[in-house]
Design an enzyme around this catalytic site. Structure first.
Site, mmCIF file in Angstrom:
data_model
loop_
_atom_site.group_PDB
_atom_site.id
_atom_site.type_symbol
_atom_site.label_atom_id
_atom_site.label_comp_id
_atom_site.label_asym_id
_atom_site.label_seq_id
_atom_site.Cartn_x
_atom_site.Cartn_y
_atom_site.Cartn_z
ATOM 1 N N SER A 40 0.815 -1.207 0.000
ATOM 2 C CA SER A 40 0.000 0.000 0.000
ATOM 3 C C SER A 40 0.853 1.264 0.000
ATOM 4 C CB SER A 40 -0.929 -0.003 1.217
ATOM 5 O OG SER A 40 -0.181 -0.127 2.409
ATOM 6 N N ASP A 84 5.801 -5.761 15.198
ATOM 7 C CA ASP A 84 5.096 -6.576 14.205
ATOM 8 C C ASP A 84 5.896 -7.828 13.847
ATOM 9 O OD1 ASP A 84 2.920 -7.164 12.611
ATOM 10 O OD2 ASP A 84 3.617 -5.977 10.898
#
Length: 396
Positions: free
Chosen positions: A118, A239
């Site tokens: 993205s 993450d």
């Protein structure tokens, strides 16, 4: 940074839990636009914070991001980085083509696109200077500046923070940032990263989609070593998951993607909102309460180990809210017959109480981890070696 088709999730994609893997909204690896994140429109918090509470969270997280940036700027300005050689900064961009018609940027010749996300794309380039391959993450600054990741924060801030973090780090189990190309005359922004052209040391023992104990142990040792280094330097990855772990041709695992990472001045690693991937989110992060970033990273290591051994997620619901509910309330299920030491390690990592959860130091010394290789020793990093040299000089 990136290697073709060598993310853990792709190796285990034959198993359903990875085929439908949810991506963090920040994660460019494995390059697809994200489909399942904290901003999916569903309730992202079993605690059910009201709008006023959410606004307070937003202000708090913005403040934390700004503090991270201030700490990083201070480190870089004062040379407080753990790197022997600094990241090259290039402010001049030259585009062209070689004699074969391949596009070039500066000394790099384009070979092929290896991914997209993205934020931008990842392209494999070859350097005409050293003839090595590099993975270059390419962004458009105008796009990043318009892309909101929070009401008061843009994607450009995420990328710049990721760059600053990577400028301060150097470790064999962390993807290395080589160069940043940012010409003010162009809208393009490039991160030149090491290219991990690896082959999997894949052992197909165990359930479909799993790696088997031998390979899982080898990989987990590298993950823990890299994460211990990060935590020692007050960096919370935020993450940790198979998608962000790359393997070299020699079987060494490297941690990548620091787009949601945060930096702390000292041991105060308290956070409020988790921007990571939902199925790897610790229970305390699901509740909308303040939590320890280090402990949350450790939980994600546990989920990663569970995936490597069993080929499935420990907690997965039909919706985002359902997944969070299961993480918080459901008991951990471990099949009978698993190696008792491995079971003990998984249970310690996936302890729902963060105060009782196993620490990385304990993981490094755990019997299943040590095996025939012994405990994971602390890495003698550049800043530590430099400090020892200065101490020796003072004593001489």
């Amino acid at each position: 940074m990136f290697c073709d088709s060598f993310a853990f999730a792709q190796v285990m994609s034959c198993f359903g839990c990875f085929g439908g893997s949810e991506r963090s909204r920040h994660s460019p690896n494995p390059y697809d636009d994200d489909t399942y994140s904290h901003d999916s429109g569903e309730t992202s918090n079993p605690g059910g914070d009201d709008e006023e509470g959410e606004e307070e969270e937003e202000v708090e997280e913005l403040s934390r991001s700004k503090r991270s940036e201030e700490i990083l700027k201070c480190k870089l300005q004062n040379g407080l980085v753990c790197r022997q050689f600094p990241v090259k900064e290039t402010n001049k961009l030259t585009r062209g083509e070689d004699e074969d018609g391949n596009k070039t940027i500066n000394e790099f010749v384009r070979e092929r696109k290896i991914g997209s996300g993205s934020y931008g794309k990842v392209v494999l380039y070859r350097s005409t200077v050293d003839d090595k391959h590099y993975a270059i993450k390419a962004f458009h600054k105008s796009h990043l500046s318009r892309l909101r990741v929070a009401p008061s924060e843009t994607a450009m801030g995420d990328v710049l923070r990721e760059v600053m973090i990577m400028k301060t780090l150097e470790h064999p189990n962390i993807v290395n940032l080589i160069e940043v190309i940012d010409d003010p005359e162009f809208d393009d922004f490039y991160m030149v990263l090491e290219y991990v052209d690896g082959k999997w040391a894949y052992d197909d023992s165990g359930p479909p989609g799993a790696l088997g104990e031998i390979t899982a142990r080898k990989y987990l040792r590298d993950v823990v070593a890299g994460l211990m280094y990060l935590h020692a330097h007050n960096v919370i990855h935020g993450d940790i998951k198979p998608d962000n772990l790359l393997v070299t041709s020699t079987g060494r695992v490297k941690i990548g993607d620091f787009s949601v990472s945060q930096v702390f001045k000292d041991d105060d690693d308290q956070l409020r909102r988790s921007p990571g991937t939902p199925v790897f989110t610790a229970p305390e992060c699901c509740l909308g309460i303040t939590y320890s970033g280090r402990s949350a990273d450790t939980w994600a290591v546990g989920v990663t180990l569970y995936c490597m051994i069993l080929g499935q997620y420990p907690f997965l619901g039909d919706t985002l809210q359902d997944t969070y509910d299961k993480i918080v309330h459901n008991p951990l299920i471990i099949p009978e017959g698993l190696n008792p030491r491995l079971r003990d390690l998984i249970e310690g990592l996936l302890c729902k109480d963060p105060n009782q959860r196993m620490t990385l130091k304990a993981v490094a010394e755990h019997p299943w981890i040590t095996g025939e290789d012994g405990a994971i020793s602390e890495y003698c990093c550049w800043c530590k070696r430099k400090a020892e040299e200065e101490e020796d000089q003072n004593h001489s």
